[in-house]
Design a protein around this motif. Structure first.
Motif, PDB file in Angstrom:
ATOM      1  N   VAL A   1      11.474 -21.738   4.335  1.00 22.19           N
ATOM      2  CA  VAL A   1      10.681 -20.754   5.074  1.00 22.19           C
ATOM      3  C   VAL A   1      11.138 -19.332   4.730  1.00 22.19           C
ATOM      4  O   VAL A   1      12.321 -19.014   4.836  1.00 22.19           O
ATOM      5  N   VAL A   2      10.197 -18.497   4.326  1.00 19.82           N
ATOM      6  CA  VAL A   2      10.457 -17.088   4.053  1.00 19.82           C
ATOM      7  C   VAL A   2       9.467 -16.261   4.865  1.00 19.82           C
ATOM      8  O   VAL A   2       8.246 -16.431   4.742  1.00 19.82           O
ATOM      9  N   ILE A   3       9.990 -15.388   5.710  1.00 14.30           N
ATOM     10  CA  ILE A   3       9.147 -14.537   6.557  1.00 14.30           C
ATOM     11  C   ILE A   3       9.363 -13.089   6.164  1.00 14.30           C
ATOM     12  O   ILE A   3      10.494 -12.616   6.073  1.00 14.30           O
ATOM     13  N   THR A   4       8.287 -12.362   5.923  1.00 12.10           N
ATOM     14  CA  THR A   4       8.380 -10.943   5.575  1.00 12.10           C
ATOM     15  C   THR A   4       7.432 -10.130   6.446  1.00 12.10           C
ATOM     16  O   THR A   4       6.360 -10.594   6.832  1.00 12.10           O
ATOM     17  N   ARG A   5       7.888  -8.936   6.750  1.00 12.15           N
ATOM     18  CA  ARG A   5       7.032  -7.922   7.374  1.00 12.15           C
ATOM     19  C   ARG A   5       7.336  -6.618   6.645  1.00 12.15           C
ATOM     20  O   ARG A   5       8.106  -5.796   7.102  1.00 12.15           O
ATOM     21  N   PHE A   6       6.704  -6.506   5.466  1.00 17.63           N
ATOM     22  CA  PHE A   6       7.019  -5.406   4.553  1.00 17.63           C
ATOM     23  C   PHE A   6       6.713  -4.059   5.201  1.00 17.63           C
ATOM     24  O   PHE A   6       5.659  -3.908   5.831  1.00 17.63           O
ATOM     25  N   PRO A   7       7.596  -3.054   5.036  1.00 21.13           N
ATOM     26  CA  PRO A   7       8.872  -3.088   4.312  1.00 21.13           C
ATOM     27  C   PRO A   7      10.083  -3.214   5.235  1.00 21.13           C
ATOM     28  O   PRO A   7      11.179  -2.850   4.847  1.00 21.13           O
ATOM     29  N   GLN A   8       9.890  -3.741   6.448  1.00 19.41           N
ATOM     30  CA  GLN A   8      10.950  -3.663   7.449  1.00 19.41           C
ATOM     31  C   GLN A   8      11.870  -4.874   7.533  1.00 19.41           C
ATOM     32  O   GLN A   8      13.050  -4.722   7.846  1.00 19.41           O
ATOM     33  N   ALA A   9      11.372  -6.073   7.288  1.00 17.41           N
ATOM     34  CA  ALA A   9      12.194  -7.244   7.553  1.00 17.41           C
ATOM     35  C   ALA A   9      11.871  -8.403   6.621  1.00 17.41           C
ATOM     36  O   ALA A   9      10.739  -8.540   6.138  1.00 17.41           O
ATOM     37  N   LEU A  10      12.901  -9.242   6.381  1.00 17.89           N
ATOM     38  CA  LEU A  10      12.757 -10.469   5.610  1.00 17.89           C
ATOM     39  C   LEU A  10      13.744 -11.484   6.157  1.00 17.89           C
ATOM     40  O   LEU A  10      14.889 -11.150   6.445  1.00 17.89           O
ATOM     41  N   THR A  11      13.298 -12.736   6.317  1.00 19.31           N
ATOM     42  CA  THR A  11      14.192 -13.802   6.762  1.00 19.31           C
ATOM     43  C   THR A  11      13.997 -15.037   5.891  1.00 19.31           C
ATOM     44  O   THR A  11      12.916 -15.261   5.343  1.00 19.31           O
ATOM     45  N   ARG A  12      15.076 -15.837   5.787  1.00 16.27           N
ATOM     46  CA  ARG A  12      15.010 -17.135   5.111  1.00 16.27           C
ATOM     47  C   ARG A  12      15.657 -18.177   6.015  1.00 16.27           C
ATOM     48  O   ARG A  12      16.735 -17.944   6.562  1.00 16.27           O
TER      49      ARG A  12
END
Length: 232
Positions: free
Chosen positions: A155-166
């Motif tokens: 699982v990869v979650i992004t909210r460009f350009p503020q956050a990224l999670t794996r």
């Protein structure tokens, strides 16, 4: 429009209504699900029903598009294939879309599974949201009655350009606007804003979407670089 086409559409609508009505159910009543398509084929006295071409399964407020769907009368399960495009809308204006190549809908739960072809889910807070949340995973599950979405595997979650999670798994609680991150391996969180950049790992965590906050638990390790000006 040719007469034969009109007849086929009428038969399709009638058959779809009858097929869904005979599905056994032990759960609480939900909105009636219907299927429309360009072509309809019924086999073995209705044991299997094939829907082909511009297929749309509707169970308000959920909508699922596919190239083909097949419904098994005994279980009520619908399998879908080809260019799956699902949409879920909330009364507050939130929109969630999911994409994949294969899927399955279970009317008794009700539940939708989606996989294949680089599955992706996108969540907009409102129609004016210009920074939606993107989620990539091996598989997605949606529990309609509970308003919960599950991302499983890589699982990869992004909210460009503020956050990224794996993480290995993620669970989006739509009612409470919370994304939970967990799994057997440690989760990774990257945050970038005007104050700087931070990278963190932990055993589990969650993010609230309204207001936007992050919480990590379990042997948290982190590195912060103030005023770096970096983004994802």
């Amino acid at each position: 429009m040719k007469i034969s086409t009109i007849w086929m559409v009428s038969l399709l609508i009638l058959s779809a209504s009858v097929l869904w009505a005979d599905a056994p159910s032990t759960s609480k009543p939900t909105a009636e699900a219907t299927i429309t398509s360009d072509e309809l084929e019924i086999r073995n006295n209705g044991e299997q029903t094939f829907f082909r071409g511009h297929v749309i399964l509707t169970e308000e407020p959920y909508l699922l598009h596919a190239d083909q769907m097949v419904r098994a009368k005994l279980t009520g399960i619908v399998t879908a294939h080809g260019h799956l495009d699902g949409t879920w809308l909330s009364e507050k204006g939130e929109k969630v879309k999911a994409f994949g190549e294969d899927g399955q809908y279970e009317s008794q739960i009700p539940k939708t599974d989606l996989w294949g072809g680089h599955p992706e889910m996108i969540r907009w807070e409102t129609s004016a949201d210009t920074m939606p949340v993107h989620i990539m995973a091996d598989r997605f599950e949606a529990l309609h009655a509970k308003h919960e979405f599950y991302a499983i595997g890589h699982v990869v979650i992004t909210r460009f350009p503020q956050a990224l999670t794996r993480s290995d798994k993620a669970n989006y609680d739509q009612k409470n606007q919370i994304i939970y991150l967990n799994g057997p391996t440690r989760i990774f969180v990257h945050i970038a804003d005007a104050k700087g950049v931070g990278d963190f790992t932990s055993e589990k965590g969650w993010m609230t979407l309204a207001p936007k906050t992050a919480h990590l638990e379990g042997h948290v390790l982190g590195h912060i670089n103030p005023n770096s000006g970096q983004t994802l």
